[in-house]
Motif scaffolding. Sequence first.
Motif, PDB file in Angstrom:
ATOM      1  N   PHE A 161       0.834  -1.200   0.000  1.00 60.92           N
ATOM      2  CA  PHE A 161       0.000   0.000   0.000  1.00 60.92           C
ATOM      3  C   PHE A 161       0.873   1.257   0.000  1.00 60.92           C
ATOM      4  CE2 PHE A 161      -1.905   3.457   2.441  1.00 60.92           C
ATOM      5  CZ  PHE A 161      -3.078   3.683   1.725  1.00 60.92           C
ATOM      6  N   GLY A 162       1.857   1.306   0.903  1.00 66.44           N
ATOM      7  CA  GLY A 162       2.751   2.457   0.940  1.00 66.44           C
ATOM      8  C   GLY A 162       3.528   2.621  -0.353  1.00 66.44           C
ATOM      9  N   LEU A 163       3.901   1.505  -0.967  1.00 61.77           N
ATOM     10  CA  LEU A 163       4.630   1.552  -2.235  1.00 61.77           C
ATOM     11  C   LEU A 163       3.759   2.144  -3.335  1.00 61.77           C
ATOM     12  CD1 LEU A 163       7.262   0.743  -3.650  1.00 61.77           C
ATOM     13  CD2 LEU A 163       6.256  -1.502  -4.078  1.00 61.77           C
TER      14      LEU A 163
ATOM     15  N   VAL B 235      13.091   2.089   4.325  1.00 67.97           N
ATOM     16  CA  VAL B 235      12.394   2.681   5.470  1.00 67.97           C
ATOM     17  C   VAL B 235      10.953   2.213   5.507  1.00 67.97           C
ATOM     18  CG1 VAL B 235      11.774   4.865   6.573  1.00 67.97           C
ATOM     19  CG2 VAL B 235      13.923   4.662   5.335  1.00 67.97           C
ATOM     20  N   LEU B 236      10.316   2.087   4.350  1.00 65.40           N
ATOM     21  CA  LEU B 236       8.929   1.620   4.298  1.00 65.40           C
ATOM     22  C   LEU B 236       8.810   0.209   4.850  1.00 65.40           C
ATOM     23  CD1 LEU B 236       6.041   2.224   3.372  1.00 65.40           C
ATOM     24  CD2 LEU B 236       6.666   1.349   1.112  1.00 65.40           C
ATOM     25  N   ASN B 237       9.702  -0.665   4.466  1.00 70.78           N
ATOM     26  CA  ASN B 237       9.716  -2.029   4.987  1.00 70.78           C
ATOM     27  C   ASN B 237       9.933  -2.030   6.501  1.00 70.78           C
ATOM     28  OD1 ASN B 237      10.086  -4.848   5.285  1.00 70.78           O
ATOM     29  ND2 ASN B 237      12.269  -4.614   4.932  1.00 70.78           N
ATOM     30  N   ASP B 238      10.787  -1.139   6.967  1.00 68.20           N
ATOM     31  CA  ASP B 238      11.084  -1.070   8.395  1.00 68.20           C
ATOM     32  C   ASP B 238       9.853  -0.709   9.213  1.00 68.20           C
ATOM     33  OD1 ASP B 238      12.703  -0.779  10.818  1.00 68.20           O
ATOM     34  OD2 ASP B 238      12.474   1.366  10.509  1.00 68.20           O
ATOM     35  N   VAL B 239       9.117   0.320   8.786  1.00 69.93           N
ATOM     36  CA  VAL B 239       7.979   0.765   9.585  1.00 69.93           C
ATOM     37  C   VAL B 239       6.829  -0.233   9.548  1.00 69.93           C
ATOM     38  CG1 VAL B 239       8.567   3.202   9.323  1.00 69.93           C
ATOM     39  CG2 VAL B 239       7.018   2.153   7.696  1.00 69.93           C
ATOM     40  N   THR B 240       6.619  -0.901   8.420  1.00 66.65           N
ATOM     41  CA  THR B 240       5.497  -1.836   8.343  1.00 66.65           C
ATOM     42  C   THR B 240       5.744  -3.101   9.156  1.00 66.65           C
ATOM     43  OG1 THR B 240       6.397  -2.704   6.259  1.00 66.65           O
ATOM     44  CG2 THR B 240       4.719  -0.989   6.109  1.00 66.65           C
TER      45      THR B 240
ATOM     46  N   SER C  72      -3.606   1.902  20.796  1.00 65.75           N
ATOM     47  CA  SER C  72      -2.321   1.685  21.453  1.00 65.75           C
ATOM     48  C   SER C  72      -1.202   1.515  20.437  1.00 65.75           C
ATOM     49  CB  SER C  72      -2.407   0.456  22.363  1.00 65.75           C
ATOM     50  OG  SER C  72      -3.384   0.622  23.367  1.00 65.75           O
ATOM     51  N   ALA C  73      -1.476   0.751  19.378  1.00 68.07           N
ATOM     52  CA  ALA C  73      -0.440   0.530  18.362  1.00 68.07           C
ATOM     53  C   ALA C  73      -0.116   1.824  17.618  1.00 68.07           C
ATOM     54  CB  ALA C  73      -0.894  -0.544  17.379  1.00 68.07           C
ATOM     55  N   MET C  74      -1.102   2.672  17.418  1.00 68.29           N
ATOM     56  CA  MET C  74      -0.854   3.924  16.722  1.00 68.29           C
ATOM     57  C   MET C  74      -0.025   4.884  17.567  1.00 68.29           C
ATOM     58  SD  MET C  74      -1.638   4.032  13.635  1.00 68.29           S
ATOM     59  CE  MET C  74      -1.327   5.797  13.466  1.00 68.29           C
ATOM     60  N   ARG C  75      -0.070   4.758  18.889  1.00 64.37           N
ATOM     61  CA  ARG C  75       0.824   5.571  19.711  1.00 64.37           C
ATOM     62  C   ARG C  75       2.279   5.226  19.396  1.00 64.37           C
ATOM     63  NH1 ARG C  75      -2.687   3.998  24.151  1.00 64.37           N
ATOM     64  NH2 ARG C  75      -4.298   5.590  24.447  1.00 64.37           N
ATOM     65  N   ILE C  76       2.537   3.927  19.248  1.00 63.42           N
ATOM     66  CA  ILE C  76       3.876   3.497  18.840  1.00 63.42           C
ATOM     67  C   ILE C  76       4.175   3.982  17.427  1.00 63.42           C
ATOM     68  CG2 ILE C  76       5.356   1.489  18.443  1.00 63.42           C
ATOM     69  CD1 ILE C  76       3.658  -0.019  20.483  1.00 63.42           C
ATOM     70  N   GLY C  77       3.180   3.891  16.560  1.00 65.31           N
ATOM     71  CA  GLY C  77       3.372   4.311  15.177  1.00 65.31           C
ATOM     72  C   GLY C  77       3.695   5.787  15.049  1.00 65.31           C
ATOM     73  N   ARG C  78       3.086   6.622  15.893  1.00 60.85           N
ATOM     74  CA  ARG C  78       3.366   8.064  15.821  1.00 60.85           C
ATOM     75  C   ARG C  78       4.817   8.355  16.188  1.00 60.85           C
ATOM     76  NH1 ARG C  78      -1.709   8.066  18.558  1.00 60.85           N
ATOM     77  NH2 ARG C  78      -3.404   8.539  17.117  1.00 60.85           N
ATOM     78  N   ASP C  79       5.312   7.669  17.207  1.00 61.67           N
ATOM     79  CA  ASP C  79       6.726   7.837  17.555  1.00 61.67           C
ATOM     80  C   ASP C  79       7.623   7.382  16.403  1.00 61.67           C
ATOM     81  OD1 ASP C  79       6.145   8.871  20.032  1.00 61.67           O
ATOM     82  OD2 ASP C  79       6.226   6.930  21.048  1.00 61.67           O
TER      83      ASP C  79
ATOM     84  N   SER D 187       8.378  10.224   2.635  1.00 63.64           N
ATOM     85  CA  SER D 187       7.797  10.417   3.961  1.00 63.64           C
ATOM     86  C   SER D 187       6.287  10.245   3.931  1.00 63.64           C
ATOM     87  CB  SER D 187       8.164  11.796   4.499  1.00 63.64           C
ATOM     88  OG  SER D 187       9.559  11.934   4.636  1.00 63.64           O
ATOM     89  N   ILE D 188       5.619  10.776   2.909  1.00 60.05           N
ATOM     90  CA  ILE D 188       4.165  10.641   2.811  1.00 60.05           C
ATOM     91  C   ILE D 188       3.777   9.172   2.675  1.00 60.05           C
ATOM     92  CG2 ILE D 188       2.160  11.163   1.378  1.00 60.05           C
ATOM     93  CD1 ILE D 188       3.475  13.842   0.712  1.00 60.05           C
ATOM     94  N   GLY D 189       4.504   8.449   1.835  1.00 64.89           N
ATOM     95  CA  GLY D 189       4.192   7.032   1.652  1.00 64.89           C
ATOM     96  C   GLY D 189       4.317   6.230   2.925  1.00 64.89           C
ATOM     97  N   LEU D 190       5.390   6.433   3.681  1.00 61.96           N
ATOM     98  CA  LEU D 190       5.567   5.641   4.903  1.00 61.96           C
ATOM     99  C   LEU D 190       4.605   6.082   6.001  1.00 61.96           C
ATOM    100  CD1 LEU D 190       7.349   6.922   7.543  1.00 61.96           C
ATOM    101  CD2 LEU D 190       9.048   7.126   5.749  1.00 61.96           C
ATOM    102  N   VAL D 191       4.269   7.379   6.070  1.00 60.63           N
ATOM    103  CA  VAL D 191       3.326   7.840   7.091  1.00 60.63           C
ATOM    104  C   VAL D 191       1.951   7.224   6.870  1.00 60.63           C
ATOM    105  CG1 VAL D 191       2.063   9.854   7.925  1.00 60.63           C
ATOM    106  CG2 VAL D 191       4.534   9.968   7.654  1.00 60.63           C
ATOM    107  N   LEU D 192       1.488   7.189   5.622  1.00 59.08           N
ATOM    108  CA  LEU D 192       0.176   6.608   5.336  1.00 59.08           C
ATOM    109  C   LEU D 192       0.185   5.089   5.471  1.00 59.08           C
ATOM    110  CD1 LEU D 192      -0.999   8.740   2.268  1.00 59.08           C
ATOM    111  CD2 LEU D 192      -1.676   8.945   4.665  1.00 59.08           C
ATOM    112  N   ALA D 193       1.346   4.469   5.297  1.00 55.50           N
ATOM    113  CA  ALA D 193       1.418   3.010   5.417  1.00 55.50           C
ATOM    114  C   ALA D 193       1.245   2.549   6.860  1.00 55.50           C
ATOM    115  CB  ALA D 193       2.745   2.501   4.861  1.00 55.50           C
ATOM    116  N   ILE D 194       1.583   3.385   7.820  1.00 54.93           N
ATOM    117  CA  ILE D 194       1.529   2.972   9.226  1.00 54.93           C
ATOM    118  C   ILE D 194       0.101   2.706   9.699  1.00 54.93           C
ATOM    119  CG2 ILE D 194       1.887   3.841  11.580  1.00 54.93           C
ATOM    120  CD1 ILE D 194       4.596   4.808  10.747  1.00 54.93           C
ATOM    121  N   PRO D 195      -0.871   3.631   9.543  1.00 53.58           N
ATOM    122  CA  PRO D 195      -2.231   3.303   9.993  1.00 53.58           C
ATOM    123  C   PRO D 195      -2.862   2.157   9.222  1.00 53.58           C
ATOM    124  CG  PRO D 195      -2.192   5.399   8.825  1.00 53.58           C
ATOM    125  CD  PRO D 195      -0.777   5.025   9.062  1.00 53.58           C
ATOM    126  N   VAL D 196      -2.558   2.052   7.925  1.00 49.60           N
ATOM    127  CA  VAL D 196      -3.120   0.945   7.143  1.00 49.60           C
ATOM    128  C   VAL D 196      -2.563  -0.390   7.633  1.00 49.60           C
ATOM    129  CG1 VAL D 196      -3.231  -0.073   4.841  1.00 49.60           C
ATOM    130  CG2 VAL D 196      -3.539   2.387   5.129  1.00 49.60           C
TER     131      VAL D 196
END
Length: 495
Positions: free
Chosen positions: A279-281, A332-337, A362-369, A420-429
């Motif tokens: 998705f982020g890709l 970086v995208l692979n790392d965050v997902t 709770s998971a999104m709190r980690i994702g924001r960091d 940055s936009i791609g990886l940020v949107l990939a986190i909530p998905v």
Amino acid sequence: MATAVEFKHEVLLLMGSGHSHGHTGHSEPTPQAMAARRKANRILAAVLIPLTLLTLAAMAALWPSGSKEGLTLANPYNAAPGVTFDTGRIQRVVTESCTAAASQAPQQGTQGAQQEGQSDGGSQCTFAFTEPDKGGNPVKVVINPDVAKSHGVDVGDSIRYLNLTNAQGAAAAGPNGPAANGAPAYIFVDFVRTMPIILLAALYALVVVAVARWRGLRALIGLVGAYFVLVSFMLPGLVEGKPPLLLALVGSTVIMIGVLYFAHGFSARTSTALLGTIFGLGITALLAAWATDAANLAGVGSHDAATLANISGNISISGIILCGLIISGLGVLNDVTITQSSAVWELYELAPATSARKLFTSAMRIGRDHIASTVYTIAFAYAGAALPILIIVMLYDRPLGEALTSAELSEEVIRTLVGSIGLVLAIPVTTLIAVLVVKATGIRAGGQPAVTPDDVEDTGALAAAAAVAGERTAAGGASGQPAETRRGRRAAQSG
């Protein structure tokens, strides 16, 4: 004592030993849980298997022929007849007058060190007396002025140099002497960096395997596979004029599928991370395609881009930039997902009764960091790579807005923003997919989570269990007494 026993059971549970809290003992998944798990895995497979087959089919259709017909790029390392590339180790470095050195034999230059630094009013050149690796007497190699000024050469350095003694038109040159026209017979080309790079690569592999063990080794092997896809599929495809957007999407997807499953194993957790990565890709590819056209990124001012544009009409510089924008964000995208997917599993294993909404929150709190740190990572990585350009732009004393949108920096700025936009949107998905999957596959009898050895291989579960134990202690321990009561009792005893 009861607290220690319960904590031990909790740790064993998180390690996948099958222990449960209390006196329930070993608990097997219920038929309903097994059915839910199979259903979730079927859903993941129904999405990923066709996507993988489609990607492989597209890769086969786009596979380059490998022909280099029509390319006119001259290889600078193809020497003229009689000219060879030799290597050697520097024995001594001197600075002499360029005109004097060209008119005398090197044997005269080796007589004593008193000539070093002498000048006859002309320009000064740096020479390195080098012992050839193939054997023979030391030869006098002239060092390029830019190398001598920026880095210099030292005794013991291994260098590669041009040997012009047997070149056509240089018959009058002796084995160590200058050519007939006074030009130097040995010219510096580059440093030999083989040994430092091999040592660093070996140290890197050793550290990765020592810390990450078999998973680290699998990741290194996966990196080799990713390099193969890049070199054999993506780069030749760009040279032959294949569609850059499709080329980047297909190649990047193949790399992510191979790297994720090979390094992390086949599991629902890995499949979840892969879906988030794809998705982020996709988001990154769409933004990169729009930005390349809207910002008119054409590689203007780049010597390498101009060289590529002149050797073949099939090569599109803007297409190469587009492909680079997509590839640069893969790591970086692979790392965050994968990290976000693992975080959801760890949180659920600690509190299996948590609702899907609370688990996502709770998971999104980690994702924001993670978002904050990865944004800095991308920005600083690109800034470090473009440091010479940044210095040049700074010396121009241009306004900041004009500098950031200039031809020299706009590509790096857009690369940072798009990635940055791609990886940020990939986190909530990724988080949402992981929550849905873990709630469907993690049910066990007695309310316990379904833990597999692959899911708890990381030590994060132990750290999380220790954190739970610490919270218990702060709240009053296993005795169930409020912390205020215990503190009051301790105060009364000390009084």
